[in-house]
Design a protein around this motif. Sequence first.
Motif, short mmCIF file in Angstrom:
data_model
loop_
_atom_site.label_atom_id
_atom_site.label_comp_id
_atom_site.label_asym_id
_atom_site.label_seq_id
_atom_site.Cartn_x
_atom_site.Cartn_y
_atom_site.Cartn_z
N PRO A 141 -0.07 -1.40 -10.15
CA PRO A 141 -0.54 -1.36 -11.54
C PRO A 141 -1.49 -0.20 -11.82
O PRO A 141 -1.82 0.05 -12.99
CB PRO A 141 -1.25 -2.71 -11.71
N LEU A 142 -1.93 0.50 -10.79
CA LEU A 142 -2.84 1.62 -10.93
C LEU A 142 -2.22 2.89 -10.37
O LEU A 142 -1.36 2.83 -9.49
CB LEU A 142 -4.17 1.33 -10.20
N ASP A 143 -2.67 4.03 -10.86
CA ASP A 143 -2.22 5.30 -10.32
C ASP A 143 -2.71 5.48 -8.89
O ASP A 143 -3.87 5.16 -8.57
CB ASP A 143 -2.77 6.46 -11.16
N VAL A 144 -1.84 5.99 -8.05
CA VAL A 144 -2.22 6.32 -6.67
C VAL A 144 -2.89 7.69 -6.68
O VAL A 144 -2.34 8.66 -7.21
CB VAL A 144 -0.99 6.34 -5.74
N GLY A 145 -4.10 7.76 -6.11
CA GLY A 145 -4.81 9.03 -6.08
C GLY A 145 -4.34 9.93 -4.94
O GLY A 145 -3.97 11.09 -5.15
N THR A 146 -4.32 9.39 -3.72
CA THR A 146 -3.85 10.10 -2.53
C THR A 146 -3.16 9.09 -1.62
O THR A 146 -3.28 7.87 -1.83
CB THR A 146 -5.00 10.76 -1.76
N PHE A 147 -2.47 9.58 -0.59
CA PHE A 147 -1.79 8.65 0.33
C PHE A 147 -1.60 9.31 1.68
O PHE A 147 -1.65 10.54 1.83
CB PHE A 147 -0.45 8.20 -0.24
N ARG A 148 -1.34 8.48 2.68
CA ARG A 148 -0.83 8.91 3.98
C ARG A 148 0.20 7.89 4.45
O ARG A 148 0.05 6.70 4.19
CB ARG A 148 -1.94 9.02 5.03
N ILE A 149 1.22 8.38 5.15
CA ILE A 149 2.23 7.51 5.73
C ILE A 149 1.92 7.33 7.22
O ILE A 149 1.56 8.29 7.91
CB ILE A 149 3.66 8.11 5.54
N SER A 150 2.03 6.11 7.70
CA SER A 150 1.78 5.83 9.12
C SER A 150 2.75 6.60 9.99
O SER A 150 3.91 6.82 9.62
CB SER A 150 1.93 4.33 9.39
N PRO A 151 2.32 7.03 11.18
CA PRO A 151 3.25 7.70 12.11
C PRO A 151 4.47 6.85 12.44
O PRO A 151 5.53 7.39 12.78
CB PRO A 151 2.39 7.94 13.36
N MET A 152 4.34 5.51 12.33
CA MET A 152 5.45 4.61 12.59
C MET A 152 6.25 4.29 11.33
O MET A 152 7.21 3.52 11.38
CB MET A 152 4.94 3.31 13.21
N ALA A 153 5.82 4.86 10.20
CA ALA A 153 6.47 4.64 8.90
C ALA A 153 6.54 3.16 8.53
O ALA A 153 7.44 2.74 7.81
CB ALA A 153 7.87 5.26 8.89
N ASP A 154 5.57 2.37 9.03
CA ASP A 154 5.56 0.94 8.72
C ASP A 154 4.42 0.55 7.77
O ASP A 154 4.27 -0.61 7.43
CB ASP A 154 5.44 0.12 10.00
N ARG A 155 3.65 1.56 7.36
CA ARG A 155 2.48 1.25 6.54
C ARG A 155 2.06 2.49 5.75
O ARG A 155 2.24 3.62 6.20
CB ARG A 155 1.32 0.78 7.42
N LEU A 156 1.52 2.24 4.56
CA LEU A 156 0.97 3.31 3.74
C LEU A 156 -0.54 3.12 3.61
O LEU A 156 -1.02 1.99 3.55
CB LEU A 156 1.56 3.29 2.33
N LEU A 157 -1.25 4.23 3.54
CA LEU A 157 -2.61 4.22 3.04
C LEU A 157 -2.61 4.87 1.67
O LEU A 157 -2.01 5.93 1.48
CB LEU A 157 -3.54 5.02 3.96
N VAL A 158 -3.24 4.22 0.71
CA VAL A 158 -3.34 4.77 -0.63
C VAL A 158 -4.77 4.65 -1.11
O VAL A 158 -5.47 3.68 -0.78
CB VAL A 158 -2.39 4.08 -1.64
N SER A 159 -5.23 5.63 -1.87
CA SER A 159 -6.54 5.53 -2.50
C SER A 159 -6.34 5.18 -3.97
O SER A 159 -5.48 5.76 -4.65
CB SER A 159 -7.33 6.83 -2.35
N LEU A 160 -7.11 4.21 -4.44
CA LEU A 160 -7.01 3.72 -5.81
C LEU A 160 -8.40 3.57 -6.39
O LEU A 160 -9.33 3.12 -5.71
CB LEU A 160 -6.31 2.35 -5.84
N ASP A 161 -8.57 3.94 -7.66
CA ASP A 161 -9.83 3.73 -8.35
C ASP A 161 -9.88 2.30 -8.88
O ASP A 161 -9.07 1.92 -9.74
CB ASP A 161 -9.98 4.71 -9.51
#
Length: 585
Positions: A141-161
């Motif tokens: 429901p919010l814009d994603v500011g930045t992200f990283r994909i896990s080396p195993m491609a099983d998880r995302l990191l996202v920054s959200l305000d």
Amino acid sequence: MRADGLIAALAILAAVAAMPGGPASQARAAAADAEQPFSVQDLVRLDRVSEPELSLDGKHVADTLRTVDMEANKARNGIWLLETRKRNATPVRLTDLAANSNSAAWSGDGRFLYYLSDRSGSTQVWRLGLGGEPLQITNLPLDVGTFRISPMADRLLVSLDVFRNCADLACTKQRLVAVSHNPAHGVLYDRIFARHWDTWSDGRRSQLFAIALDAAGLANGTPVNLTAGIDGDVPNKPFGGREDYAFSPDGQQVAFSVRSLPVGEPWSTNFDVYAVAAGGGTPRNLTADNAAWDGKPAFSPDGSSLAYVAMDRPGFEADRFHLVLLNLHTGIKRPLTQNWDRSISAFAWSRDGKMLFATTDHLGQHPLWAIDANSGRASAITGAGDVEGFSVGPQKITYAQSNLANPADLYAVGFAGGKPLQLTHLNQPALANRRLGEYEQFSFAGWNNDNVFGYLVKPANFKPDQKYPVAFMVHGGPQGSMANIWHWRWNAQTFAGAGYGVVMIDFHGSTGYGQAFTDSISGDWGGKPLEDLKLGLAAALKQYPWLDGDRMCALGGSYGGYMINWIAGQWPDRFKCLVTHDGIF
């Protein structure tokens, strides 16, 4: 300065240029030539490349390219792909022309390219298999500011305000909608920062969330706030990015940097590096022993070490960043570049963990260096110019580099340096019939007889037997540099194209000349820098007699604006005009 501000400054300078002997008649003569001097209208039309990301095998580089549609009055970012081993390869656009896309990142196995796009109406994470169709990965429901994909491609990191006292993302969204419909627009601030650069604070913090990916690679799980309980922004505002956090090579741990200080935040530089389980948990402060800045954590390829940059002096944000290696098994911290008198801007590990690569300001340049992970010995692997971003491959590094006469293009170079291979010529068609001013670096005896450097850019229509007015540009910071870069706000070629000789001085306080040089102006903003500006201008007028000392304008923004205001009171009769932008008093 934005393009409209630059146009306004050039309009002011036109009055100076029109004085007797000015470039107006020369410009009319040049109009008959096939080549025209470079102008601010040309500047805003140029393509801008950034964020190069090499594929796992190093055969392709994805990058963000900003293009301009003048008829629509819009600039758009897109993801482009280029073969790195094919000479004169043509970049191919991968993303939708109508959407804004950026921040490409390859999956650990090299099969997919992830990126941010607003194609769906909000900024979300998308995935693209080469030759396939784009797939939207997140639908938050919010814009994603930045992200990283896990080396195993099983998880995302996202920054959200988010509002920190909200239980979920929907709560933040509902509050934002309510505010947008509220007829009352007054805001009460009970602490600062009330504003980050060009954005007013609305009470939200940028927090780091982990989201598990299902078998289809979609982020359908509940986002887990990894920074819950920490009253700070990840990434750091206003200029932080995904370099402020990282996955471990096995994808099980996350390291991030944050300044957690609700009271007195604007006066603190106490950022710390934390580690937390990628699935959630209580973050551990790894650098609590340092009350100054620790940031940009990056795990070594084997996961045994964590590299990060650190300052030594609390509260001094112009201190030198040096590299530290933290042994994750023993907890021992080893300063790697403590004895190297340069400040690290960006860095990355080599694939085998034996080297790190970094950029720093250096004597009016911003080169890329190779740093031995054992000894800390550094050697430059690029030459003159400004390395704006880079990505490390198996054997080579791809990087974006500009200089005072060229906007950034992509290049490739080996780990030991050598002659780089230019991969793109993005603006060659646009600049083919534009005349640019030649530039050179010069030095002089500045304050206390110290050696100080500056740059001189000749007018685009230069003839050695003529006199030209002077645009005397003062950089911001003051701990910054008016270096060998293609600046998109204070662009020397726009003034050279208008018929000016451009003079720029890296006065005391500037970066890239050793930390003592940078430190020397603390508490003395109007002293040593003004002395250097006076001596530097005098040296330029003597060394380049075609500069007309009777027709000069001084210009600057931020600290440069402060200095222009200071010149108005301390050196008021030297210039025909003064241009101050975002000046502080």
